[in-house]
Design an enzyme around this catalytic site. Sequence first.
Site, PDB file in Angstrom:
ATOM      1  N   GLU A  33      36.701  36.676  39.514  1.00  0.00           N
ATOM      2  CA  GLU A  33      37.682  35.738  38.972  1.00  0.00           C
ATOM      3  C   GLU A  33      37.041  34.386  38.664  1.00  0.00           C
ATOM      4  O   GLU A  33      36.695  33.631  39.579  1.00  0.00           O
ATOM      5  CB  GLU A  33      38.849  35.557  39.948  1.00  0.00           C
ATOM      6  CG  GLU A  33      39.641  36.823  40.185  1.00  0.00           C
ATOM      7  CD  GLU A  33      40.298  37.350  38.925  1.00  0.00           C
ATOM      8  OE1 GLU A  33      40.789  36.545  38.110  1.00  0.00           O
ATOM      9  OE2 GLU A  33      40.310  38.591  38.749  1.00  0.00           O
ATOM     10  N   GLU A  74      45.466  31.522  44.234  1.00  0.00           N
ATOM     11  CA  GLU A  74      44.630  32.231  43.259  1.00  0.00           C
ATOM     12  C   GLU A  74      44.395  33.674  43.706  1.00  0.00           C
ATOM     13  O   GLU A  74      44.402  34.599  42.889  1.00  0.00           O
ATOM     14  CB  GLU A  74      43.302  31.509  43.055  1.00  0.00           C
ATOM     15  CG  GLU A  74      42.451  32.096  41.960  1.00  0.00           C
ATOM     16  CD  GLU A  74      43.097  32.045  40.583  1.00  0.00           C
ATOM     17  OE1 GLU A  74      43.056  33.091  39.882  1.00  0.00           O
ATOM     18  OE2 GLU A  74      43.637  31.006  40.200  1.00  0.00           O
TER      19      GLU A  74
END
Length: 131
Positions: A33, A74
């Site tokens: 990510e 996140e």
Amino acid sequence: MDLKDKGEVGKNSAFLDSFKYAFKGILTAFQEERNMRSHILIGSVVLILCVFLNLAINEWLWVIFSIFLVIIMEVWNTVIENVVDLATGGQCHPLAKKAKDMAAAAVLVTAGFAIIVAALIILPKLWQILY
């Protein structure tokens, strides 16, 4: 053969396995990510800056809380995206888009909170140093 040997999901047989898989999850999020890497980089820069600003303990707590909260959000965003992709087979669906957009919104709102915390704690201290 154990479920984990087949790549399937099951309960951890040992307490330490829980930590091993949790750290693997953190590493996976960091490796896969881009936004996670950005959040960690920005959070690290903020922490380094704070070392030189002589923060009070309650200021440190707010800064650290904000950084960790963004990282946690996140991770959850990534989890939601992966589960939605798994459930839809990667096909577009209006509800899948809604879920992904709302998960991303949660990260955005949390990052906004972190910016407000930084502005309230860090900016006045920088202002004193610079002027």
